[in-house]
Design an enzyme around this catalytic site. Structure first.
Site, short mmCIF file in Angstrom:
data_model
loop_
_atom_site.label_atom_id
_atom_site.label_comp_id
_atom_site.label_asym_id
_atom_site.label_seq_id
_atom_site.Cartn_x
_atom_site.Cartn_y
_atom_site.Cartn_z
N ARG A 236 5.38 13.84 -6.88
CA ARG A 236 4.65 13.12 -5.85
C ARG A 236 4.28 11.74 -6.38
O ARG A 236 3.86 11.60 -7.53
CB ARG A 236 3.38 13.88 -5.42
N GLU A 265 6.20 7.86 3.24
CA GLU A 265 7.58 8.25 3.53
C GLU A 265 7.74 8.55 5.01
O GLU A 265 6.79 9.03 5.65
CB GLU A 265 7.96 9.48 2.70
N HIS A 285 13.58 10.97 -1.55
CA HIS A 285 12.94 12.29 -1.55
C HIS A 285 13.92 13.40 -1.17
O HIS A 285 13.74 14.12 -0.19
CB HIS A 285 11.73 12.31 -0.62
#
Length: 325
Positions: A236, A265, A285
């Site tokens: 993260r 995001e 991601h």
């Protein structure tokens, strides 16, 4: 039952084998992403069961209060993006499998892919070749280097095993009990956090983002890293203090970064400061995004829906909701 699946960017879910578990239900799948409360309230107006793909959409109180038909949120893993107390008050069960004992091998594999890509300058070499040039620089090998694992959980352990297979010396920094597990597995626990950052040639973050870990990597930590070192983050973005990584890379310590996660995001702004740095490898991601991983995740998610339908909900993270339904 009316089921809605959000944020299936590539329309992948309907092609999974486990999607057959939802046969006979009214399923709507959205392939875009929005965080606009009005748009989400309209999309989810008739939804009884909501399927979330990890943390892509935040489910906050202003939205939940506009969804009177919602009775179940089914997802996998952690849930900082959901207002659990509001769900409980609204009579919405949140089912979220924590997949005990099973790491995300997809994330561990991507982590290792990023390590090799950054250390051997694979994206830069590809770009050079496609531009009509030949070799653009000289990368570094990983054998005999020190691999620092910050957080020795399921994924951290898997990455440590990959490092060992590549002939790296594995160094671990984590909570006391996690360091004890690491030493029991044959790895070395760092003498201190400072020593951990100073000694690691490749330092990979593997912690959940909670209040205690937010900003746990400070500018001072990064300044202790070698100018040849690589920082990898597939966990993260919030583990690192805001702005600290860009500043550290500009200062030359660490010398490289490989990043799969961002503060906000999805990122659609090509001017993000990390994107223009030649010493940074970035991915959007995708750590947990593979067909095999999706089969595992959505099998759990759909089983939770079927269990709720059968009157026996499982993996309930807000058990107090049962007194309000």
């Amino acid at each position: 039952m009316k089921i809605t699946i959000l944020d299936d960017y590539h329309d992948t879910v309907r092609n999974l084998d486990c999607f057959a578990k939802l046969n006979g239900h009214d399923v709507t799948i959205w392939n875009d992403q929005t965080q606009d409360t009005d748009a989400l309230a309209e999309r989810l107006a008739d939804t009884e069961a909501l399927v979330l793909i990890r943390e892509r959409t935040k489910i906050r109180t202003p939205l939940l209060e506009r969804l009177p038909k919602l009775r179940l949120i089914s997802q996998r893993s952690v849930f900082p993006h959901i207002d659990i107390d509001t769900c409980t008050a609204q009579g919405v069960i949140v089912s979220s499998s924590q997949h005990p004992g099973t790491p995300s091998y997809a994330t561990a594999e991507l982590t290792w892919g990023l390590v090799l890509a950054a250390m051997r300058q694979i994206p830069q070499q590809m770009a050079s070749l496609k531009a009509g040039n030949w070799q653009t620089g000289v990368g570094r090998s990983v054998r005999d280097k020190t691999l620092g694992i910050y957080g020795y959980g399921r994924i951290g352990k898997a990455v440590a095993e990959y490092g060992k297979a590549f002939g790296m010396n594995v160094l671990v920094w984590a909570r006391d009990e996690a360091r004890e597990r690491a030493t029991a597995d044959g790895y070395t626990a760092a003498a201190s956090k400072n020593a951990f950052f100073e000694e690691s040639d490749v330092l990979s973050l593997h912690m959940r983002l909670v209040d205690a870990t937010r900003g746990i990597v400070t500018p001072a930590d990064l300044a202790r890293m070698k100018p040849t070192a690589l920082l990898v983050n597939t966990s993260r973005a919030g583990l690192v203090e805001p702005g600290a990584l860009v500043d550290a890379l500009n200062a030359g310590r660490p010398g490289m970064a490989a990043i799969d996660v961002f503060e906000e995001e999805p990122v659609h702004d090509g001017s993000h400061p990390l994107f223009s740095m030649n010493n940074v490898v970035v991915t959007p991601h995708i750590g947990y995004v593979s067909h095999e991983e999706y089969e595992l995740q959505f099998t759990d998610i759909f089983d939770q829906i079927l269990a709720y339908e059968a009157g026996n909900p499982i993996n309930v993270v807000n058990p107090a909701v049962k007194t309000t339904t």
